[in-house]
Design a protein around this motif. Structure first.
Motif, PDB file in Angstrom:
ATOM      1  N   ASP A   1      15.804  -5.092  -0.944  1.00 29.11           N
ATOM      2  CA  ASP A   1      14.779  -4.363  -1.696  1.00 29.11           C
ATOM      3  C   ASP A   1      13.763  -3.691  -0.776  1.00 29.11           C
ATOM      4  O   ASP A   1      13.249  -2.615  -1.088  1.00 29.11           O
ATOM      5  N   GLU A   2      13.467  -4.316   0.367  1.00 26.65           N
ATOM      6  CA  GLU A   2      12.496  -3.726   1.284  1.00 26.65           C
ATOM      7  C   GLU A   2      13.024  -2.421   1.870  1.00 26.65           C
ATOM      8  O   GLU A   2      12.285  -1.441   2.020  1.00 26.65           O
TER       9      GLU A   2
ATOM     10  N   PHE B   1      10.132   5.485  -0.918  1.00 25.79           N
ATOM     11  CA  PHE B   1       8.763   5.916  -0.646  1.00 25.79           C
ATOM     12  C   PHE B   1       8.765   7.109   0.297  1.00 25.79           C
ATOM     13  O   PHE B   1       8.068   8.109   0.071  1.00 25.79           O
TER      14      PHE B   1
ATOM     15  N   ARG C   1      12.751   0.136  -0.879  1.00 25.82           N
ATOM     16  CA  ARG C   1      11.354   0.534  -1.092  1.00 25.82           C
ATOM     17  C   ARG C   1      10.930   1.551  -0.045  1.00 25.82           C
ATOM     18  O   ARG C   1      10.321   2.583  -0.363  1.00 25.82           O
TER      19      ARG C   1
END
Length: 286
Positions: A90-91, A98, A94
């Motif tokens: 997920d990081e 972004f 993200r």
């Protein structure tokens, strides 16, 4: 155009063993190169992959791949699901989303692509040339934005972040035309790596590519006449965001040939250019 077409949303095929980052002279991956190679291979398995599958894909010893995966998991860049399969974390997602959403050209070009996709009933893309890091233009184009038409059962499988060879795509030839502005420059670029014949129509010789890039500069748009994939054609026009003379990217309309012939795209070039009015500095032909 730029990518394979098909119906539905099947997952991408599993990759073969490939070099995804530069290796040492003896072929081994070491240190951070090893971790980055595993991360790039992992991105090719959207449904996740087991350790054995990843080991075969990257061509390194299993303990080596396992250590790299452990490092990625600790950083949140990879996860391991209930099946024991590894997938992007997920990081990582993200950070990727972004960064993508924060790019100004993505925000500005999206409405243009939506308008073009609705008008032609075909996919519209915004792409840039990859950075080679050698002083020469990159060998591939990278798709920064894509909009599919509102309707249509058969769609292109191109994805944001996906790549294709520059010499066989309309967006690639458009961007190369402004960077390889002499026959000597084209020959030097071709010598650095052979040009893959994606279809029987792909230009693979330096003199032919030079003539094609000259035509592209003269008319102010580039064509892909089923050169990257049989049955798919494309027209691309330049977009100048950071420079008044060299395009920062290209907008394209990519069509299934049986549905929208290349001649229809060529006839609509002025209309495509007009649709870019919301973007700064549209480049045109002479």
């Amino acid at each position: 155009m730029e990518h394979t077409h098909r119906s539905g949303g099947a997952t991408a095929p599993a990759p073969d063993s490939v070099d995804v980052v530069p290796r040492r002279d003896d072929g081994r991956l070491v240190g951070s190169d090893r971790v980055l190679a595993v991360l790039k291979i992992l991105a090719r398995f959207p449904d996740g992959a087991g350790l054995d599958e990843l080991t075969r894909a990257i061509g390194s010893p299993k303990p080596t791949v396992h250590r790299a995966l452990s490092s990625l998991c600790r950083a949140g860049l990879a996860d391991r699901d209930a099946r024991g399969h590894y997938l992007l974390g997920d990081e990582f997602l993200r950070m990727a989303f972004f960064h993508h959403e924060a790019r100004p050209e993505h925000l500005r070009v999206r409405p243009v692509l939506e308008s073009l996709a609705a008008r032609f009933g075909e996919a519209a893309h915004y792409a840039v040339l990859d950075v080679a890091g050698s002083g020469m233009p990159g060998r591939e184009v990278v798709y920064r934005a894509k909009v599919e038409p509102p309707r249509g059962a058969v769609r292109l499988t191109s994805t944001v972040g996906g790549r294709n060879p520059a010499h066989s795509t309309a967006v690639g030839k458009l961007l190369l035309a402004y960077r390889l502005d002499s026959e000597d420059a084209v020959r030097a670029w071709v010598r650095s790596a052979p040009l893959e014949a994606r279809t029987a129509r792909t230009v693979t010789a330096a003199d032919e590519l030079h003539r094609e890039l000259e035509r592209t500069r003269w008319r102010g748009y580039a064509l892909d006449d089923q050169e990257n994939e049989f049955g798919v054609n494309c027209v691309a026009v330049p977009v100048h965001v950071t420079s008044a003379t060299v395009p920062s990217g290209a907008v394209s309309v990519s069509a299934l040939a049986y549905r929208t012939p290349l001649s229809a795209l060529v006839d609509a070039v002025d209309e495509i250019r007009a649709g870019l009015g919301g973007l700064v500095g549209l480049g045109g032909g002479r």
